[in-house]
Design an enzyme around this catalytic site. Structure first.
Site, PDB file in Angstrom:
ATOM      1  N   GLU A  48       0.947  -1.106  -0.026  1.00 32.72           N
ATOM      2  CA  GLU A  48       0.075   0.013   0.023  1.00 32.72           C
ATOM      3  C   GLU A  48       0.837   1.208  -0.046  1.00 32.72           C
ATOM      4  OE1 GLU A  48      -3.138   2.152   3.061  1.00 32.72           O
ATOM      5  OE2 GLU A  48      -2.738   0.124   3.391  1.00 32.72           O
ATOM      6  N   ASP A  59      -4.718  10.190   8.989  1.00 31.93           N
ATOM      7  CA  ASP A  59      -3.340   9.842   9.440  1.00 31.93           C
ATOM      8  C   ASP A  59      -2.784  10.261  10.902  1.00 31.93           C
ATOM      9  OD1 ASP A  59      -3.008   8.096   6.960  1.00 31.93           O
ATOM     10  OD2 ASP A  59      -2.779   9.940   5.965  1.00 31.93           O
TER      11      ASP A  59
END
Length: 256
Positions: A48, A59
């Site tokens: 990924e 994030d």
């Protein structure tokens, strides 16, 4: 059957769960990023790659810092596509990026570029399931798997999404952002068991998984484990520490 499906089928026959490793493109530097990507790719089952964004809402601190550093290196989406062409071989590659980046390039042009360089799947974390269909329609046209995320906050919603999912279903192990240092929410275990009753799509668990001990907790319930922030941390510690970590996680996912 797409390349991601084929990989999960192969791993199932081998008695292994998928190691899905995340790296931020452009980190730690533009010159070094391809070298580190190739190293991670050599150990994982699915790679990924996150394309940096200035406001990465999903994030945590570690990947946010990596994104800021990568952006300062001047990376462009075209650089990412060129890099994937250079290393893509026998394992799937999934992109994780934010919707604004896709819109900026144009949805059709973006997925056409993905197909041309060998991308197999795409995750867009800031797009809800209801808003995802404009992306899914174009992704399907170019043979790219659009991967859905589900959260423990709503099991019934997750079941609904799971019934329609493709590739693998990215199951967020707890509320919050990637790389969170707290405890894994115990509800995730019941969540995974329930999801298994309504979908045959492989379940991959991510957010906050950072050690072989964490991996063992999910090994019997999940089909894959996503590790991102811990890999970024090991990149900071150097090649040897990173490689030791990748070996350890890969071994821990084998059926013993």
């Amino acid at each position: 059957m797409n390349f991601i499906d084929e990989r999960f089928e192969r791993l199932k026959k081998e008695g292994k769960k998928a190691f899905i490793g995340y790296v931020t493109f452009g980190y730690p530097t533009f010159e070094e990023t391809l070298w580190f990507i190739k190293l991670v790719y050599s150990y994982v089952d699915i790679l990924e790659i996150g394309f940096p964004f200035s406001d990465p809402i999903a994030d945590g601190e570690i990947i946010q810092k990596a994104s800021i550093k990568a952006l300062s290196e001047g990376v462009k989406l075209s650089h990412l596509f060129e890099s994937i062409e250079k290393f893509k071989k026998d394992k799937p590659v999934v992109l994780m990026l934010y919707a604004n980046t896709v819109y900026k390039r144009g949805i059709d042009r973006f997925f056409e570029s993905c197909k041309a360089c060998g991308v197999d799947g795409v995750i867009i974390p800031d797009v809800s399931f209801e808003e995802s269909f404009e992306f899914k329609e174009v992704a399907e046209k170019f043979g790219i798997v659009y991967i859905d995320l589900v959260s423990i906050s709503s099991l019934e919603r997750a079941k609904m999404i799971g019934r329609q999912s493709r590739g693998f279903l990215y199951c967020v192990s707890r509320k919050g952002v990637t790389g969170f240092k707290g405890q894994i929410d115990d509800r995730i275990f019941t969540f995974l068991k329930e999801l298994k009753t309504v979908t045959s799509t492989p379940l991959a668990v991510g957010f906050g998984i950072k050690s072989k001990e964490d991996v063992q907790k999910f090994k019997d319930l999940a089909d894959g484990i996503v590790i991102g922030s811990a890999i970024i941390t090991k990149i900071d510690e150097g090649k040897d520490k990173l490689e030791d970590f990748l070996k350890e996680i890969s071994e821990s996912l084998k059926d013993k």
